[in-house]
Design an enzyme around this catalytic site. Structure first.
Site, PDB file in Angstrom:
ATOM      1  N   GLU A 175    -102.691 -20.601  75.429  1.00  0.00           N
ATOM      2  CA  GLU A 175    -102.932 -19.391  74.641  1.00  0.00           C
ATOM      3  C   GLU A 175    -101.686 -18.907  73.917  1.00  0.00           C
ATOM      4  O   GLU A 175    -101.654 -17.788  73.416  1.00  0.00           O
ATOM      5  CB  GLU A 175    -103.450 -18.269  75.550  1.00  0.00           C
ATOM      6  CG  GLU A 175    -104.843 -18.511  76.050  1.00  0.00           C
ATOM      7  CD  GLU A 175    -105.397 -17.321  76.802  1.00  0.00           C
ATOM      8  OE1 GLU A 175    -104.663 -16.345  77.047  1.00  0.00           O
ATOM      9  OE2 GLU A 175    -106.582 -17.374  77.158  1.00  0.00           O
ATOM     10  N   GLU A 258    -107.114  -7.994  85.979  1.00  0.00           N
ATOM     11  CA  GLU A 258    -108.330  -8.790  85.781  1.00  0.00           C
ATOM     12  C   GLU A 258    -108.452  -9.836  86.891  1.00  0.00           C
ATOM     13  O   GLU A 258    -107.465 -10.475  87.262  1.00  0.00           O
ATOM     14  CB  GLU A 258    -108.222  -9.466  84.400  1.00  0.00           C
ATOM     15  CG  GLU A 258    -109.427 -10.278  83.980  1.00  0.00           C
ATOM     16  CD  GLU A 258    -109.224 -10.865  82.564  1.00  0.00           C
ATOM     17  OE1 GLU A 258    -108.532 -10.238  81.735  1.00  0.00           O
ATOM     18  OE2 GLU A 258    -109.743 -11.964  82.314  1.00  0.00           O
ATOM     19  N   LYS A 306    -117.027 -12.037  76.656  1.00  0.00           N
ATOM     20  CA  LYS A 306    -116.830 -13.298  75.938  1.00  0.00           C
ATOM     21  C   LYS A 306    -118.211 -13.794  75.519  1.00  0.00           C
ATOM     22  O   LYS A 306    -118.977 -14.264  76.362  1.00  0.00           O
ATOM     23  CB  LYS A 306    -116.178 -14.335  76.856  1.00  0.00           C
ATOM     24  CG  LYS A 306    -114.735 -14.016  77.257  1.00  0.00           C
ATOM     25  CD  LYS A 306    -114.253 -14.962  78.335  1.00  0.00           C
ATOM     26  CE  LYS A 306    -112.772 -14.820  78.624  1.00  0.00           C
ATOM     27  NZ  LYS A 306    -112.380 -15.530  79.866  1.00  0.00           N
ATOM     28  N   SER A 336    -109.259 -19.608  75.900  1.00  0.00           N
ATOM     29  CA  SER A 336    -108.000 -20.376  75.797  1.00  0.00           C
ATOM     30  C   SER A 336    -108.115 -21.508  74.763  1.00  0.00           C
ATOM     31  O   SER A 336    -107.149 -21.836  74.089  1.00  0.00           O
ATOM     32  CB  SER A 336    -107.582 -20.908  77.157  1.00  0.00           C
ATOM     33  OG  SER A 336    -108.649 -21.554  77.801  1.00  0.00           O
TER      34      SER A 336
HETATM   35  P1  PGA Z   1    -110.362 -19.000  79.551  1.00  0.00           P
HETATM   36  O1  PGA Z   1    -109.273 -17.953  80.043  1.00  0.00           O
HETATM   37  O2  PGA Z   1    -110.652 -18.765  78.135  1.00  0.00           O
HETATM   38  O3  PGA Z   1    -109.650 -20.280  79.807  1.00  0.00           O
HETATM   39  O4  PGA Z   1    -111.550 -18.802  80.426  1.00  0.00           O
HETATM   40  C1  PGA Z   1    -109.139 -16.677  79.602  1.00  0.00           C
HETATM   41  C2  PGA Z   1    -109.322 -15.704  80.718  1.00  0.00           C
HETATM   42  O5  PGA Z   1    -109.452 -16.073  81.888  1.00  0.00           O
HETATM   43  O6  PGA Z   1    -109.356 -14.507  80.446  1.00  0.00           O
HETATM   44 ZN    ZN Z   2    -109.728 -13.973  82.665  1.00  0.00          ZN
END
Ligand code: PGA
Ligand code: ZN
Length: 381
Positions: A175, A258, A306, A336
């Site tokens: 990221e 989180e 998400k 990510s």
């Molecule tokens: P991910 O991670 O996109 O790899 O799930 C981001 C997060 O955990 O917030």
């Molecule tokens: Zn997360």
């Protein structure tokens, strides 16, 4: 809005994984990202038969017969989440939404919107975003206070650059956060002291948050820290982990935490200090049933949003509304493995989402911040 032509094709995301892009009338395109620390309860991004199969299905489908005039019309595509995959449906709905909105999604959805979200910026990272080879905590997040979104973005970037320079960090996570080989405690301490220092020297008010992504180092009922403090491995019980996190909130003044516990421990979440933002990502996976359970158990006061975890923009909107009704703070988030699509920036403004997690560095992250700076200008004008 008339779909004259709809084309799906394969592209690569920021992690060079296969992703889907949908283009409508040769003009409006959209794509969907993928995660690394994916929660067990997320929908499948693509069907078992693979992304090629999904692309083929979309390209054979007759979209011309469907009517798309308003946001709710996208719901008809929710029926394909299982057979085409969540990423396929999110990319399709996003592209159609952009076409309906003639590109300006926030204004189409909510012309009266005027509040910009606050950016949560990933500054130092580890966990699954470094294949579990670095720091145990997945993300150390900067939460700036300032009058405008543009100023907040500037502060986050400056602090990020300064920290990278001071710690001599070069390597970056998926990221775009810096990879550090220091221990968890050393980093928490450093970051807290750094935030105090920049407040004194620069007058910048930046709070600290973390995404612990604890499921990633939870094995056989214990939390396994690779480097808790000064190269010490530490294996802790659930009860100890709850104490540790509550102490961190106090000692390091954490404003946002989180996934501090593994993704099934709703009751454990409820034992955390809820004066700070206690947020569920892997715990809830943007899923309404899991969210209802979290509310009943008083597990969280914040939720990560998400769209591709639930596989539908329509269902995402329902969840955001439900959160507001229950006074739970929402944080819309990148993944990510990101693409150049900035639609989450538009959704944040239109749906009055108070926070956006997009990262600080890297073109796929910065395009979302730049989009919000553009929207801020449009709102002011
Ligand atoms: P991910 O991670 O996109 O790899 O799930 C981001 C997060 O955990 O917030
Ligand atoms: Zn997360």
């Amino acid at each position: 809005m008339q779909i004259k032509e709809l084309k799906a094709r394969g592209i690569k995301n920021s992690r060079k994984e296969a992703a889907i892009e949908v283009i409508i009338n040769k003009k409006y395109s959209a794509s969907a990202p993928s995660g690394a620390s994916t929660g067990t309860h997320e929908v499948r991004s693509f069907p078992k038969k693979g992304i090629r199969y999904a692309i083929e299905k979309v390209n054979k489908y007759n979209f011309k017969e469907l009517k798309f005039e308003k946001f709710k019309d996208l719901e008809i595509l929710d029926a394909y989440i299982k057979s085409w995959g969540g990423n396929t449906v999110v990319a399709l709905q996003s592209a159609i939404l952009k076409a309906m909105a003639k590109g300006n999604v926030w204004k189409f959805l909510n012309p009266k919107a005027k509040v910009l979200p606050t950016p949560l910026g990933n500054c130092i990272g580890g966990g699954a975003h470094t294949k579990l080879e670095s720091i145990d905590i997945q993300e150390f997040l900067l939460i700036p206070k300032a009058k405008t979104f543009k100023e907040k973005v500037k502060i986050n970037r400056k602090v990020y650059d300064m920290i990278g320079k001071q710690l001599k960090l070069k390597k970056k996570t998926d990221e775009g956060a810096f990879i550090s080989n220091e221990s968890t405690i050393t980093t928490l301490k450093f970051m807290t002291e750094y935030m105090e220092q920049i407040k004194k020297t620069k007058g910048w008010d930046v709070s600290l948050g973390v995404d612990i992504a604890a499921s990633q180092f939870y094995k056989k009922g214990k939390y396994n820290y690779r480097n808790f403090w000064e190269n010490e491995k530490r294996i802790v019980s659930r009860k100890e982990q709850i104490n540790i996190v509550n102490n961190w909130i106090k000692d390091y003044n954490l404003k946002y935490v989180e996934d501090p516990l593994e993704e099934e421990d709703f009751r454990g979440f409820a034992k955390l200090n809820q004066k700070t933002l206690i947020c569920g990502d892997d715990l809830i996976t943007t899923n309404i049933d899991r969210f209802k359970k979290a509310i009943t158990k008083k597990a969280v006061n914040a939720i990560i949003i998400k769209p591709n975890q639930i596989g539908s923009l329509v269902k995402t909107k329902e969840l955001v509304d439900f959160a507001r009704k229950n006074r739970i703070k929402t944080i819309i988030s990148h993944r990510s493995g990101e693409t150049m699509d900035p639609i989450i920036s538009h959704l944040a403004v239109a749906w009055k989402i108070p926070y956006i997690k997009t990262g600080i560095y890297g073109k796929e992250r910065e395009i979302k911040l730049q989009e919000l700076i553009k929207i801020e200008r449009q709102i002011k004008a």
